[in-house]
Design a protein around this motif. Structure first.
Motif, PDB file in Angstrom:
ATOM      1  N   GLU A 133      -5.513   4.238  -3.248  1.00 50.88           N
ATOM      2  CA  GLU A 133      -6.954   4.418  -3.118  1.00 50.88           C
ATOM      3  C   GLU A 133      -7.436   5.559  -3.999  1.00 50.88           C
ATOM      4  OE1 GLU A 133      -7.087   3.052   1.614  1.00 50.88           O
ATOM      5  OE2 GLU A 133      -7.943   4.970   0.994  1.00 50.88           O
ATOM      6  N   LYS A 186      -0.452  -0.465  -4.285  1.00 51.22           N
ATOM      7  CA  LYS A 186      -1.894  -0.214  -4.278  1.00 51.22           C
ATOM      8  C   LYS A 186      -2.148   1.206  -3.799  1.00 51.22           C
ATOM      9  CE  LYS A 186      -4.817  -1.890  -1.123  1.00 51.22           C
ATOM     10  NZ  LYS A 186      -5.508  -0.645  -0.645  1.00 51.22           N
ATOM     11  N   GLN A 211      -8.442   5.740   3.773  1.00 53.62           N
ATOM     12  CA  GLN A 211      -7.681   6.975   3.888  1.00 53.62           C
ATOM     13  C   GLN A 211      -8.566   8.211   3.724  1.00 53.62           C
ATOM     14  OE1 GLN A 211      -4.374   6.820   1.142  1.00 53.62           O
ATOM     15  NE2 GLN A 211      -3.533   4.958   2.047  1.00 53.62           N
ATOM     16  N   HIS A 221      -8.221   0.811  -5.725  1.00 50.14           N
ATOM     17  CA  HIS A 221      -9.064   0.542  -4.550  1.00 50.14           C
ATOM     18  C   HIS A 221     -10.174   1.583  -4.527  1.00 50.14           C
ATOM     19  CE1 HIS A 221      -9.101  -0.306   0.102  1.00 50.14           C
ATOM     20  NE2 HIS A 221     -10.314  -0.064  -0.358  1.00 50.14           N
ATOM     21  N   THR A 243     -12.807   3.762   0.982  1.00 48.92           N
ATOM     22  CA  THR A 243     -11.357   3.960   0.963  1.00 48.92           C
ATOM     23  C   THR A 243     -10.960   4.540   2.318  1.00 48.92           C
ATOM     24  OG1 THR A 243     -11.829   6.058  -0.169  1.00 48.92           O
ATOM     25  CG2 THR A 243     -11.106   4.209  -1.528  1.00 48.92           C
ATOM     26  N   GLU A 257     -14.290  -2.310  -1.757  1.00 44.61           N
ATOM     27  CA  GLU A 257     -14.477  -2.452  -0.306  1.00 44.61           C
ATOM     28  C   GLU A 257     -15.816  -1.902   0.152  1.00 44.61           C
ATOM     29  OE1 GLU A 257     -12.372  -1.561   4.027  1.00 44.61           O
ATOM     30  OE2 GLU A 257     -11.267  -1.124   2.173  1.00 44.61           O
ATOM     31  N   ASP A 275       0.822  -1.206   0.000  1.00 43.12           N
ATOM     32  CA  ASP A 275       0.000   0.000   0.000  1.00 43.12           C
ATOM     33  C   ASP A 275       0.857   1.257   0.000  1.00 43.12           C
ATOM     34  OD1 ASP A 275      -2.701  -0.552  -0.152  1.00 43.12           O
ATOM     35  OD2 ASP A 275      -2.956  -0.803   2.003  1.00 43.12           O
TER      36      ASP A 275
END
Length: 275
Positions: free
Chosen positions: A120, A118, A148, A142, A146, A186, A88
């Motif tokens: 976001e 990866k 973040q 992603h 998310t 997600e 990430d």
């Protein structure tokens, strides 16, 4: 990763080619022992920025640094010989500009041996994804929840319901067209995850999404039941290691206080003269 690991582990193109085939298996990993445990069973291991919450006790992923990701990426790489490693990009390491994102992605890959990074974000990150891919950095995207962006999303809420569905589809299409080799979905509704899976070329990796996704990922500590007070709806616990561990620690403490440990079999005797 060793040279042998690099030859035998799948690469991002191999993961992309799994679209519509045997489901892709993945878990997060943060340490060498855990990476070794999952290596034979996972197609890729994600060194997730969830490490900040899982191992460092942070309230969110926002406090995770590049240094932390490098450290844990190196640890995980030592435990993998079959599974591909993805790392990430932490908050603040790729949003400023495409050039800034490339420098940090290149640093992560060089320092950890990761096969991909990866990041976001949906449509607003498409240019960055395309910039990285064009320069040899494979990107896993992603979208949906998310972490973040929890402050702007209003917390850990289900994404893509009602009128928001079309925006999420547009996000998935944008990162797919930008060149992401896979897309994590997600905490979105199952019908929406199925629709996105059918409409984009990249494989989808679900977490709180749908069994119809091309693959699944979970935080390994969640599925092992390491936490006794935290259980997201989308997590199936395959063990209860938190309870088992607490019971073991309690038994150890009781033995120490009762002077049952260490026992004779745990002690070293003096050697006889001349032995």
């Amino acid at each position: 990763m060793s040279a042998t690991a690099q030859k035998t582990a799948p690469m991002p193109g191999d993961i992309r080619a799994m679209k519509g085939g045997t489901p892709i298996v993945s878990l997060t990993a943060y340490t060498t022992p855990m990476a070794r445990m999952m290596d034979a069973h996972c197609d890729f291991a994600l060194v997730g920025d969830s490490v900040g919450m899982v191992l460092h006790g942070l309230p969110s992923t926002l406090g995770v640094t590049m240094e932390m990701m490098v450290m844990h990426g190196r640890a995980v790489s030592r435990g993998l010989s079959r599974a591909m490693m993805v790392v990430d990009m932490p908050f603040g390491s790729y949003e400023e500009s495409t050039a800034h994102a490339f420098r940090n992605a290149a640093h992560l890959m060089a320092e950890t041996g990761a096969a991909a990074v990866k990041l976001e974000g949906g449509r607003h990150m498409a240019d960055t994804i395309a910039f990285l891919v064009a320069r040899g950095v494979p990107v896993m995207a992603h979208v949906g929840l998310t972490p973040q962006s929890l402050n702007t999303l209003g917390g850990y809420k289900v994404q893509g319901r009602g009128d928001a569905a079309e925006a999420l589809v547009a996000d998935a299409r944008a990162v797919d067209e930008a060149g992401a080799f896979a897309v994590v979905l997600e905490k979105i509704t199952a019908p929406l995850a199925d629709r996105i899976t059918a409409e984009i070329a990249a494989p989808t990796i679900g977490i709180g999404a749908s069994p119809g996704c091309d693959g699944q990922i979970l935080v390994v500590d969640d599925m092992l039941g390491m936490f006794t007070d935290f259980r997201p709806k989308f997590v199936k616990r395959y063990a209860q290691l938190g309870q088992t561990g607490e019971a073991a620690i309690a038994a150890y403490a009781e033995d120490v206080r009762a002077r049952r440990f260490p026992a004779s079999e745990h002690l070293f005797a003096e050697k006889a003269p001349g032995a």
